[in-house]
Enzyme design. Structure first.
Site, short mmCIF file in Angstrom:
data_model
loop_
_atom_site.label_atom_id
_atom_site.label_comp_id
_atom_site.label_asym_id
_atom_site.label_seq_id
_atom_site.Cartn_x
_atom_site.Cartn_y
_atom_site.Cartn_z
N HIS A 1 28.70 40.92 41.74
CA HIS A 1 28.09 41.62 42.86
C HIS A 1 26.59 41.37 42.97
CE1 HIS A 1 31.39 44.26 44.53
NE2 HIS A 1 31.96 43.48 43.64
N SER B 1 30.05 36.24 45.93
CA SER B 1 31.16 35.34 45.65
C SER B 1 30.85 33.93 46.08
CB SER B 1 32.41 35.82 46.39
OG SER B 1 32.82 37.07 45.92
N LYS C 1 43.78 41.35 52.31
CA LYS C 1 44.24 40.04 51.84
C LYS C 1 44.66 40.12 50.36
CE LYS C 1 43.16 35.15 52.13
NZ LYS C 1 42.67 34.18 53.09
N ASP C 2 43.87 40.88 49.55
CA ASP C 2 44.22 41.05 48.14
C ASP C 2 45.55 41.79 47.98
OD1 ASP C 2 42.11 39.65 47.12
OD2 ASP C 2 40.87 41.40 46.66
N GLU D 1 53.60 31.75 22.02
CA GLU D 1 53.98 32.02 23.41
C GLU D 1 53.48 30.87 24.29
OE1 GLU D 1 56.17 34.57 23.97
OE2 GLU D 1 54.85 36.13 24.71
#
Lengths: 430, 185
Positions: free
Chosen positions: A216, A220, A244-245, A288
């Site tokens: 922030h 971005s 959108k998220d 894994e």
């Protein structure tokens, strides 16, 4: 954060609180009107998805901890107790177990996004490094979580990975005993791994907080890699990207719950359903899937590094393997200084784009090699892929940042959006 | 800081004295903190009951030539192999200058009982238990042991011959307390 003008709220209670502790101002500024580049693609969903997975893991994890017994004689049975007796225990366990896999899927895509669009470059270096720290913490947490069911894979996986510290010269052996609380992986080891598996996710939360804070501050990145130049380049985070998220998350959860509920053992291994026996190693132990590429890098270093033409060894194969494994993740932290090319996005860097796609390919090869026994042709294949992995960071990227000629770039995000619309319209007109 | 004009000499004197106190106090504080932290770190070391399992006795009278048994010592497997004549000869015939961890077979067994090979059954690479104790196990390329995890091969003296392990299998301190009883640890 916490500085600057306070927003005036109509609701008196909210305003009263905000006057004394401006959390509402903060939320509204950082998540409401927060200006974000308007050209995000779906790759930009994965940060929020990873955050959602972290919360899911913590909630299911705390609930599982209420039913689980961290004792060598009871741990394996208490997992069966969770699966069979506890109300919805099967769901909690399957969500938690597969949640680890999907958390890593989200984070790996998130990292790839960062590398493809140059999100690690100035001014976001620290943001990127915090991300690498989160990755290390996640790996430690996942490893210790895998120990808790106290299966053959748990115990022997812990044995192999804890064995890494014995590669440290001089103090390795005593550190190993200290780490395990004994001479082998046994009850003291299980107890402390449980404690740390509970603790580390909250440490991750703290680093995620710093990661988001740093985001922030710098704002971005975006698919063009061009910094926003004004209000025409951005839109508010809410409602555009919250929506959108949510959409991206819903699609992701479709896959996640599909696996967790309909193929919960997709990522599991048969030896993970056999209780741990400290006297018998299973014939083939593998970690894994999300650790397989790094495991293959460990196995690729099977030679001593010494002074040529003498018997002197500087780095034994064991230490070399461990250094390569740790280095393969750690090298990400210095990527901002290895790649000094002024253009961020691979969209305008055709050579870097090819090199990066080959890197992803080499990781898939390494992942496959990691799942196989150490025999030919996998040994050679693993070495070639390992060589490419390190060459990408240490040779290709530094060379490209010096010599690669970027494609012509649009002057701003706004122009890039207009251009792409124009070419789309032109295509439709034909 | 407050008074702008002070005698240069006394100022220097003050700062030196103050620096000295600051540094010594800081050093004592750092040492004290480290000392206070140690009990917390040490709490993670093996507990008294873990250490109490430090010796174990085993009767090997029933182990025939060519057979091997695995016993537990400090929570770790210990391999005890009653070696055949051929295995002993194979182990002795090796030219040790070509080995990664140079040890003669005689350094790894008791002088008067070379048929008894006693070793901690933990691969020196990353701690797996090598195969080779059971009849049907893969014994690797050198007739000894084979670690399934990362492919280390050990010979009939438990020495590393091939693969990633850096050291020979560890020989624990042991002695015969009677003709057929071994004390390990």
């Amino acid at each position: 954060m916490g500085s600057g003008e306070r927003i005036k709220f109509d609701n008196k209670v909210i305003d009263w609180v905000d006057e004394r502790l401006p959390v509402f101002t903060l939320m509204s500024r950082e998540y409401g009107s927060f200006p974000v580049p308007k050209n995000f693609n779906y790759f930009w969903n994965f940060g929020a998805i990873a955050m959602f997975m972290l919360v899911t893991m913590i909630i299911t994890g705390v609930l599982l901890a209420m039913q689980y017994t961290p004792h060598a004689d009871k741990a394996f049975d208490s997992i069966e107790h969770i699966m069979r007796n506890v109300n919805n225990g099967w769901a909690l366990r399957n969500i938690h177990m597969n949640g680890a896999s999907f958390f890593f899927i989200a984070v790996y895509i998130h990292i790839f996004r960062g590398m493809y669009y140059g999100s690690y470059k100035k001014p976001r270096e620290l943001l990127w490094i915090l991300g690498v720290i989160i990755l290390f913490l996640m790996m430690a947490t996942a490893f210790m979580g895998y120990t808790l069911p106290w299966s053959q894979m748990s115990g022997w996986g812990a044995t192999v990975i804890a064995g890494f510290v014995t590669a440290i010269p001089f103090v390795g052996e005593s550190m190993h005993t200290w780490l395990l609380g004994g001479f082998t992986v046994d009850n003291p080891t299980l107890n402390r791994f449980f404690a740390l598996h509970f603790l580390l996710p909250f440490v991750i939360c703290a680093v995620v907080f710093l990661h988001v804070w740093a985001l922030h501050v710098t704002g971005s990145n975006n698919p063009t890699g061009i910094e926003p130049k004004g209000p025409q380049d951005t839109i508010p985070f809410h409602p555009y990207y919250t929506m959108k998220d949510v959409f991206g998350l819903t699609v992701f959860l479709g896959f996640f719950f599909g696996v967790a509920f309909f193929a919960p053992n997709l990522f599991a291994h048969a030896d993970h359903f056999v209780p741990y026996d400290p006297m018998v190693t299973p014939p083939h132990i593998v970690p894994e899937w999300y650790f397989l590429p790094f495991y293959a890098i460990l196995k690729a270093v099977d030679f001593n590094i010494g002074i040529p033409f003498t018997d002197m060894t500087i780095i034994s194969s064991k230490l070399g393997g461990v250094l390569a494994l740790v280095g393969s993740v750690g090298i990400l932290a210095v990527l901002p200084w290895l790649d000094t090319h002024p253009v961020k996005s691979a969209k305008y860097r055709p050579l870097y784009r090819i090199a990066l796609i080959l890197l992803v390919l080499s990781l898939f090869v390494l992942g496959y090699v990691g799942s196989q026994l150490a025999v030919q042709p996998y040994v050679t294949l693993g070495k070639i892929a390992t060589l490419y992995y390190f060459a990408f960071f240490l040779v290709i990227v530094p060379l490209l940042s010096r010599y690669e000629k970027p494609l012509r770039m649009p002057p701003s995000i706004h122009q890039a959006v207009l251009d792409s619309k124009k070419s789309k319209n032109a295509g439709e007109a034909k | 800081m407050g008074k702008a004009k002070t005698d240069k000499k006394s100022k220097e004197h003050d700062e030196t004295r103050r620096d000295f106190l600051f540094l010594t106090a800081g050093a004592v504080g750092a040492i004290g903190t480290a000392r206070a932290l140690w009990p917390f770190i040490d709490s993670m070391n093996p507990a008294a009951d873990t250490l109490a399992l430090a010796t174990t006795e085993v009767d090997v009278g029933a182990v025939q030539e060519g057979q091997a048994i695995t016993i537990k010592w400090r929570g770790q497997p210990v391999f005890i192999r009653h070696r055949t004549k051929k295995e002993i000869e194979d182990a002795k015939a090796v030219d040790i200058s070509g080995l990664r961890d140079k040890q003669d077979d005689s350094e790894r067994v008791l002088e008067d009982k070379p048929q008894w090979l006693v070793m901690v059954g933990v691969c020196t690479h990353l701690g797996c238990v090598p195969l080779g104790q059971k009849e049907a196990d893969s014994k690797g390329d050198f007739g000894g042991w084979f670690c399934p995890c990362h492919g280390s091969h050990y010979d009939t003296s438990g020495r590393i011959r091939k693969g990633p392990a850096p050291k020979n299998l560890t020989v624990p301190p042991f002695e015969f307390i009677s003709d057929t009883t071994i004390k390990i640890g």
